[in-house]
Scaffold this motif. Structure first.
Motif, short mmCIF file in Angstrom:
data_model
loop_
_atom_site.label_atom_id
_atom_site.label_comp_id
_atom_site.label_asym_id
_atom_site.label_seq_id
_atom_site.Cartn_x
_atom_site.Cartn_y
_atom_site.Cartn_z
N ILE A 1 2.53 0.49 6.68
CA ILE A 1 1.83 1.47 5.85
C ILE A 1 2.43 1.58 4.45
O ILE A 1 1.80 2.12 3.55
N ASP A 2 3.65 1.06 4.25
CA ASP A 2 4.27 1.12 2.93
C ASP A 2 3.94 -0.10 2.07
O ASP A 2 3.50 0.05 0.94
N CYS A 3 4.14 -1.29 2.62
CA CYS A 3 3.97 -2.50 1.80
C CYS A 3 2.70 -3.28 2.12
O CYS A 3 2.31 -4.15 1.36
N GLY A 4 2.07 -2.98 3.26
CA GLY A 4 0.84 -3.68 3.63
C GLY A 4 1.05 -5.03 4.27
O GLY A 4 0.09 -5.72 4.62
N ASP A 5 2.30 -5.44 4.44
CA ASP A 5 2.60 -6.71 5.09
C ASP A 5 2.52 -6.55 6.61
O ASP A 5 2.69 -5.45 7.14
#
Length: 129
Positions: free
Chosen positions: A87-91
């Motif tokens: 949810i932070d970096c989308g990776d």
């Protein structure tokens, strides 16, 4: 197809853990109720022990409820097609991390960064009071 199998495997892990938690929470609730229904001994020490046991069981039940909520959210993310994405970096979150903590929201790097940030912020906030 491999992704679908992996998701099905993780879904079964989450569902199994959810069932275990709900059963444990129900048992814990029964124990808390039994403690409340026991006649209180006038001895302060025994009463304090009962209160401590009551508090511990209540905390465990609440912790289990929180984990069930995390599991339900993970199952909803699976249904929405966004499970396994940080949810932070989308990776993508690594398979090993998802196997270890199937309801995680963050990749290992972002989880560590967030934890380190909270640890650093916590002592500073206590000193400012």
């Amino acid at each position: 197809m491999a992704r679908e199998r992996k998701l099905a495997h993780l879904r079964s892990i989450l569902q199994r853990r959810r069932r275990q938690l709900l059963e444990a929470a129900a048992a814990g609730s029964r124990e808390v109720a039994a403690l409340h229904n026991q006649p209180r001994d006038p001895e302060l020490e025994e009463s304090a022990q009962t209160e401590m046991a009551d508090s511990t069981l209540s905390h465990l039940v609440e912790t289990e409820r929180l984990e069930v909520a995390h599991i339900d959210a993970a199952l909803a993310r699976m249904d929405a097609g966004v499970f396994g994405v940080c949810i932070d970096c989308g990776d993508p979150i690594s398979r090993d991390r998802l196997e270890a903590v199937p309801f995680t929201l963050r990749c290992e790097e972002d989880a560590e960064r967030r934890e380190a940030g909270q640890r650093v912020a916590s002592p500073a906030s206590t000193h400012s009071l």
